[in-house]
Design a protein around this motif. Structure first.
Motif, PDB file in Angstrom:
ATOM      1  N   ASP A 418       0.937  -0.966  -0.099  1.00 57.14           N
ATOM      2  CA  ASP A 418      -0.117   0.009  -0.103  1.00 57.14           C
ATOM      3  C   ASP A 418       1.003   1.194   0.032  1.00 57.14           C
ATOM      4  O   ASP A 418       0.515   2.180  -0.231  1.00 57.14           O
ATOM      5  N   ALA A 419       2.052   1.184   0.488  1.00 60.31           N
ATOM      6  CA  ALA A 419       3.227   2.265   0.388  1.00 60.31           C
ATOM      7  C   ALA A 419       3.756   2.571  -0.865  1.00 60.31           C
ATOM      8  O   ALA A 419       4.361   3.488  -1.000  1.00 60.31           O
ATOM      9  N   VAL A 420       3.503   1.656  -1.853  1.00 64.70           N
ATOM     10  CA  VAL A 420       4.179   1.854  -3.077  1.00 64.70           C
ATOM     11  C   VAL A 420       3.478   2.941  -3.910  1.00 64.70           C
ATOM     12  O   VAL A 420       2.165   2.837  -3.902  1.00 64.70           O
ATOM     13  N   PRO A 421       4.076   3.876  -4.129  1.00 64.62           N
ATOM     14  CA  PRO A 421       3.264   5.103  -5.060  1.00 64.62           C
ATOM     15  C   PRO A 421       2.620   4.432  -6.280  1.00 64.62           C
ATOM     16  O   PRO A 421       2.884   3.520  -7.244  1.00 64.62           O
ATOM     17  N   GLY A 422       1.261   4.877  -6.581  1.00 65.89           N
ATOM     18  CA  GLY A 422       0.440   4.515  -7.810  1.00 65.89           C
ATOM     19  C   GLY A 422      -0.479   3.293  -7.089  1.00 65.89           C
ATOM     20  O   GLY A 422      -1.404   3.002  -7.847  1.00 65.89           O
ATOM     21  N   ILE A 423      -0.244   2.663  -6.068  1.00 69.63           N
ATOM     22  CA  ILE A 423      -1.361   1.625  -5.488  1.00 69.63           C
ATOM     23  C   ILE A 423      -2.227   2.462  -4.850  1.00 69.63           C
ATOM     24  O   ILE A 423      -2.221   2.931  -3.707  1.00 69.63           O
ATOM     25  N   GLY A 424      -3.570   1.826  -5.105  1.00 67.10           N
ATOM     26  CA  GLY A 424      -4.950   2.104  -4.193  1.00 67.10           C
ATOM     27  C   GLY A 424      -4.750   1.282  -3.013  1.00 67.10           C
ATOM     28  O   GLY A 424      -4.764   1.964  -1.987  1.00 67.10           O
ATOM     29  N   GLU A 425      -5.117   0.060  -3.183  1.00 65.88           N
ATOM     30  CA  GLU A 425      -5.163  -0.905  -1.923  1.00 65.88           C
ATOM     31  C   GLU A 425      -4.827  -2.090  -2.313  1.00 65.88           C
ATOM     32  O   GLU A 425      -4.537  -2.631  -3.608  1.00 65.88           O
ATOM     33  N   SER A 426      -4.410  -3.060  -1.390  1.00 62.51           N
ATOM     34  CA  SER A 426      -4.050  -4.426  -1.683  1.00 62.51           C
ATOM     35  C   SER A 426      -4.784  -5.477  -0.715  1.00 62.51           C
ATOM     36  O   SER A 426      -5.274  -5.357   0.385  1.00 62.51           O
ATOM     37  N   ALA A 427      -4.744  -6.409  -1.154  1.00 59.52           N
ATOM     38  CA  ALA A 427      -5.331  -7.888  -0.333  1.00 59.52           C
ATOM     39  C   ALA A 427      -4.214  -9.045  -0.663  1.00 59.52           C
ATOM     40  O   ALA A 427      -4.111  -9.419  -1.899  1.00 59.52           O
ATOM     41  N   VAL A 428      -3.632  -9.571   0.413  1.00 58.34           N
ATOM     42  CA  VAL A 428      -2.758 -10.642   0.106  1.00 58.34           C
ATOM     43  C   VAL A 428      -3.475 -11.862   0.693  1.00 58.34           C
ATOM     44  O   VAL A 428      -3.913 -12.094   1.646  1.00 58.34           O
TER      45      VAL A 428
END
Length: 500
Positions: A418-428
């Protein structure tokens, strides 16, 4: 009476005499008769570094005989051993060191500069995979001085092992001398350790399976350990002609079953194959049994309690089950309020016994949250229990992923992505993997107009997370599926990507 766990090992070593303790590549590195003087050197070296009984010794080094002796020396000196996964990055280690506040930090020489900045008041010693470093120099300086094993009570801490939670914040499980000795003694009887047993040890020694279950079993029995720095299927198979016991994770058995050298003739001298740390697929169980003539004994445990259940040594070893609660261990399957479920109905497994840890290091609130008023620990694993008490693990109430026997907690990875520029949100999520059991997959959304791709995401988190935690794939979607309460539906994601 001295309840120090090492005192039990010392008694067994006296009986074993000149029996080889650790053999590597056909060469005896140490006998049981040499164990006293070898561990004395490490105990003295730790004490000379300024550590006192009850102090923490944080260790992140590669598997070696010197690492084994460091652990035993710490026990003998009454110190608290804190092993850390060798894959952790300096950024990850900073938290563990800050939380444990060790008196001594032992690391690979190559990491010394990076860790010195976060070592606090700890004395830093080094140990590399070849057994060289300032720790070994310190041992040489005090050898061969005798060392009187420090008296410890059964409730005194022997080790702290860190186990993460779904929030991503790791917790230190406090394990006492009594916790570890009770579990080891039960397993010695339950798995029928016998005179002449030789153990193939190919597991890492920074977690419960390799450090406690395998190592303690051999030590209590005075058995020779055929020492492997890592799992190599050809080298492990070559040891079958003289070994009797193998402890492994499902990945070991997947690779063995696929090897042409696995035959009933090759396994003729083997007595026992044990699997744990992750679920063993029924297909692997059956294929291994057909080719080897041996039915794998699957058991169940966790950092907070060591081994909890086991399929029987004599009797049915049923694939898909983890057997019965070990002697002295009580287990029940309950709903979320602690009310026991009817036999056969799924619920959360709760346990109690002398092997149960003393709580989470400096985290009484979390300890209280995981305990019932009557002393049962809430494991978080969803299980069923048959009428005769046999336990089957059918799921996990926490979003834990187990890959190659290692625990992976999605929240930690999600925070990094989530801290990566350009990412909105994530689910692992974890998806089926033929070799590792589960593979890590990240499902992510992009911010509007962002061109970020899979390679960029993986590159951005590579220095933040240990390699085994890094996703094997990053899948992009327009939106993550959510329920009416707004919670991401990970079950739907696992179903969608199960064939990835």
């Amino acid at each position: 009476m001295n309840e120090n766990l090492y005192a039990l090992f010392a008694k067994a070593a006296d009986k074993a005499g000149d029996t080889p303790f650790i053999v590597e590549g056909g060469r005896t590195l140490l006998s049981y008769a040499q164990l006293d003087s070898a561990t004395a050197g490490y105990a003295h070296a730790l004490a000379a570094s300024g550590a006192q009984p009850g102090d923490r010794v944080v260790v992140q080094v590669e598997k070696s005989i010197e690492n084994v002796l460091l652990y035993l020396g710490a026990l003998r000196a009454g110190m608290i051993y804190v092993p850390l996964n060798t894959a952790y990055t300096p950024a990850e280690l900073a938290y563990f060191i800050g939380d444990a506040e060790p008196a001594v930090l032992v690391c690979d020489p190559a990491k010394l500069d990076a860790l010195a900045a976060v070592s606090g008041q700890a004395r830093c010693l080094t140990l590399d995979a070849r057994g060289n470093g300032t720790l070994v120099d310190a041992v040489a300086a005090v050898a061969p001085m005798p060392f009187k094993t420090v008296a410890r009570g059964e409730d005194d801490l022997a080790a702290i092992l860190y186990t993460s939670g779904t929030t991503g914040r790791s917790k230190g499980a406090m394990l006492s001398h009594g916790n570890l000795s009770s579990n080891a003694l039960v397993l010695k009887d339950y798995w029928r350790w016998r005179r002449g047993d030789l153990l193939i040890h190919a597991l890492p020694i920074y977690h419960v399976h390799g450090l406690f279950v395998a190592l303690h079993g051999a030590l209590l029995n005075g058995s020779t350990i055929l020492f492997h720095r890592a799992f190599d299927v050809d080298k492990v198979l070559a040891d079958f002609d003289r070994a009797t016991v193998l402890m492994g994770v499902p990945t070991f058995y997947v690779r063995l079953a696929a090897h042409a050298g696995l035959t009933r003739t090759a396994c003729a001298k083997m007595r026992l194959f044990i699997s744990g740390s992750a679920p063993l697929l029924e297909a692997t169980f059956e294929e291994f049994a057909e080719k080897s003539g041996h039915r794998i004994l699957e058991r169940y445990g966790m950092t907070e309690a060591g081994m909890i259940t086991s399929n029987p040594y004599d009797g049915d070893r049923i694939p898909g089950t983890v057997g019965y609660p070990l002697p002295g261990v009580s287990a029940r399957v309950c709903d979320d309020k602690g009310v026991e479920m009817a036999r056969g109905e799924p619920g959360v497994l709760e346990i109690k016994g002398p092997n149960l840890f003393k709580g989470y290091w400096r985290n009484p609130k979390k300890t209280a949250e995981e305990m019932r008023p009557d002393g049962y620990f809430i494991t978080g694993d969803v299980a069923t229990m048959s009428e005769d008490g046999r336990v089957s693990i059918v799921g996990r109430s926490k979003d834990l992923i187990i890959a190659g026997g290692l625990n992976i907690y999605p929240k930690e990875i999600e925070l990094a992505i989530d801290a990566v520029p350009g990412i909105g949100e994530s689910a692992v999520i974890g998806v089926p993997h033929p070799d590792l059991g589960e593979g890590v997959v990240a499902v992510v959304t992009r911010e509007a107009g962002s061109p970020v791709d899979e390679a960029q995401v993986l590159a951005a988190i590579a220095h933040k997370l240990a390699r085994f935690k890094q996703p094997r794939r990053v899948m992009f979607v327009d939106a993550l599926p959510r329920n009416q309460m707004g919670k991401v539906q990970k079950a739907a994601l696992r179903e969608a990507y199960k064939d990835l």
